[in-house]
Design a protein around this motif. Sequence first.
Motif, PDB file in Angstrom:
ATOM      1  N   ARG A  99       7.057   0.831 -15.692  1.00 44.05           N
ATOM      2  CA  ARG A  99       6.462   2.041 -15.114  1.00 44.05           C
ATOM      3  C   ARG A  99       5.220   1.687 -14.297  1.00 44.05           C
ATOM      4  O   ARG A  99       4.545   0.682 -14.561  1.00 44.05           O
ATOM      5  CB  ARG A  99       6.070   3.011 -16.227  1.00 44.05           C
ATOM      6  N   PHE A 100       4.908   2.509 -13.296  1.00 44.16           N
ATOM      7  CA  PHE A 100       3.753   2.246 -12.443  1.00 44.16           C
ATOM      8  C   PHE A 100       2.461   2.313 -13.260  1.00 44.16           C
ATOM      9  O   PHE A 100       2.283   3.197 -14.087  1.00 44.16           O
ATOM     10  CB  PHE A 100       3.670   3.276 -11.320  1.00 44.16           C
ATOM     11  N   ASP A 101       1.547   1.373 -12.983  1.00 43.41           N
ATOM     12  CA  ASP A 101       0.206   1.430 -13.541  1.00 43.41           C
ATOM     13  C   ASP A 101      -0.712   2.143 -12.539  1.00 43.41           C
ATOM     14  O   ASP A 101      -0.250   2.699 -11.543  1.00 43.41           O
ATOM     15  CB  ASP A 101      -0.292   0.026 -13.872  1.00 43.41           C
ATOM     16  N   ASN A 142       8.284   7.750 -11.926  1.00 38.96           N
ATOM     17  CA  ASN A 142       7.795   6.369 -11.994  1.00 38.96           C
ATOM     18  C   ASN A 142       6.710   6.117 -13.032  1.00 38.96           C
ATOM     19  O   ASN A 142       6.314   4.966 -13.229  1.00 38.96           O
ATOM     20  CB  ASN A 142       7.261   5.948 -10.615  1.00 38.96           C
ATOM     21  N   LEU A 143       6.217   7.153 -13.699  1.00 37.95           N
ATOM     22  CA  LEU A 143       5.127   6.990 -14.644  1.00 37.95           C
ATOM     23  C   LEU A 143       5.567   7.361 -16.055  1.00 37.95           C
ATOM     24  O   LEU A 143       6.391   8.268 -16.252  1.00 37.95           O
ATOM     25  CB  LEU A 143       3.923   7.861 -14.261  1.00 37.95           C
ATOM     26  N   GLU A 144       4.997   6.661 -17.025  1.00 35.97           N
ATOM     27  CA  GLU A 144       5.184   7.043 -18.421  1.00 35.97           C
ATOM     28  C   GLU A 144       4.491   8.393 -18.633  1.00 35.97           C
ATOM     29  O   GLU A 144       3.373   8.612 -18.156  1.00 35.97           O
ATOM     30  CB  GLU A 144       4.574   5.956 -19.304  1.00 35.97           C
ATOM     31  N   PHE A 163       0.747   8.565 -19.811  1.00 34.74           N
ATOM     32  CA  PHE A 163      -0.127   7.983 -18.785  1.00 34.74           C
ATOM     33  C   PHE A 163      -0.266   8.940 -17.601  1.00 34.74           C
ATOM     34  O   PHE A 163      -1.361   9.100 -17.047  1.00 34.74           O
ATOM     35  CB  PHE A 163       0.452   6.644 -18.332  1.00 34.74           C
ATOM     36  N   ARG A 164       0.828   9.577 -17.223  1.00 36.34           N
ATOM     37  CA  ARG A 164       0.798  10.539 -16.110  1.00 36.34           C
ATOM     38  C   ARG A 164      -0.178  11.668 -16.397  1.00 36.34           C
ATOM     39  O   ARG A 164      -1.020  12.008 -15.556  1.00 36.34           O
ATOM     40  CB  ARG A 164       2.203  11.106 -15.892  1.00 36.34           C
ATOM     41  N   ASN A 217      11.657   4.165  -8.078  1.00 34.40           N
ATOM     42  CA  ASN A 217      11.229   2.780  -7.922  1.00 34.40           C
ATOM     43  C   ASN A 217      11.906   2.026  -6.779  1.00 34.40           C
ATOM     44  O   ASN A 217      11.242   1.353  -5.989  1.00 34.40           O
ATOM     45  CB  ASN A 217      11.472   2.038  -9.244  1.00 34.40           C
ATOM     46  N   THR A 266       0.323   3.240  -8.649  1.00 37.56           N
ATOM     47  CA  THR A 266       0.399   4.684  -8.415  1.00 37.56           C
ATOM     48  C   THR A 266      -0.523   5.100  -7.276  1.00 37.56           C
ATOM     49  O   THR A 266      -0.112   5.858  -6.382  1.00 37.56           O
ATOM     50  CB  THR A 266       0.034   5.458  -9.692  1.00 37.56           C
ATOM     51  N   LEU A 302       5.433  11.036  -9.323  1.00 41.02           N
ATOM     52  CA  LEU A 302       4.755  10.842 -10.594  1.00 41.02           C
ATOM     53  C   LEU A 302       5.704  10.963 -11.777  1.00 41.02           C
ATOM     54  O   LEU A 302       5.591  10.221 -12.758  1.00 41.02           O
ATOM     55  CB  LEU A 302       3.610  11.850 -10.737  1.00 41.02           C
TER      56      LEU A 302
END
Length: 429
Positions: free
Chosen positions: A150-152, A310-312, A315-316, A267, A156, A307
């Motif tokens: 996933r994006f950090d 690609n994001l957990e 975290f999002r 992704n 992001t 968002l």
Amino acid sequence: MECTNDDQTKNGEVEHITEEDVKLILANSSYSNNEGVLRTYQVRYASDKMLGFLADYYKLKVVVTEKNDDKKVLSFFIKAVSRTNASKAQMVKELNLFEKELHFYSIIKKELDIPGLKPWSAKFISALNDAIVFQDLNALEYKLRDKFERFDMAHTIQALRTLARFHASSIIFEENRKIMLGKPSYIITDEYQHLSNPAGYKNTDPWFIQCKKGALEAIKTFSNYSNNSLVLSAIESRWDEIWSSALQLCDLPSNDRNVICHRDLWNNNILFRYNKDGNTQEPDDCVFVDFQAARYQPLAGDIMFLLYCNLEPKFREENLTDFLNSYYQELGMILCDFGISIDNLLHKEDFLASIEKHRLWGLIACACLIPAFWLNDDLTTSIFSDSSNFDEILTKDKATFMINMMQAHEDYKNNLMAVFEEIVERYCL
């Protein structure tokens, strides 16, 4: 020439890109074939795995000899209507995706290319029969991330900056067009009506119907409510309405700020370039590919799509304010450079309200895509390369495929259920 006589050989070469095609590509590239002599070329499948779901992908290497007898190697990337999977080719034809993407790159993108604005996509080179040729981003050191990472924060922010550039180019074009035409208002669909096309995101489309049914069956089978008939009944009674509401968010007219949106920012459509700093690699640029789903709609939809896909989730949500501020600030700075005040176009309060409204679109779009992309490459290739499997899963019975995969793969189940249960918790209960 180095191309072989078979469409696909043991070493992955293809032959239906001809010498005449290569000469056309050279003529349309920044390298003029008047500068040298074409010596050899080679066309190979870009990967032995599936890079995307609806096309075949090739890499073209061209060797030319220049006037000083030096050899130069040129690299190109080709996206083509599938010759290996009839069901893929049929879906592309039915949804008019090839023509739509070709028109985007050959016409729309030329309108959106603003001098002084950093590129947000690969450069279009040429069109061939059922194929589109681009600059090879890998040769420019852009690459995909592992789709299971996933994006950090850094990735992001970089992706949101590129998205701001893309959206800004649409706004700048419309504002300039309005001045040129002497009109008080102008939207790009006044000239390019096909940008209102929803592609597969329609209530009547078999693909969308199967996405909706598959997600509901997963909730009935695996969710925390699977043994609660009253709650399941409440979920099911609202399910169609919720999915339809997501589609309606994309329809015009809308009071939200509309731009040309990518609408497929998962992704494998986002490539990063890296600045090597010691033992770490931080992305210093990002570009998007694959604009066949592009549509004119509220910009908030693209942001939430990116968002959510690609994001957990945790975290999002923990960093959502920072992400939205970063995008809004970047968009404002770009527009300011071109004499446009973001406050006159999109107040921060209106932007945030639109974002919250378009959570639903981000969720539903992710729910449609994640069952197909959260599979390892070997499994994806073995399942979806077969034409009958592709057609069965995407347009006839996606639920059975999803349930079987979720039973066999715990990580697959957990990632899908995180999306499906957020739909339930936010919009059903």
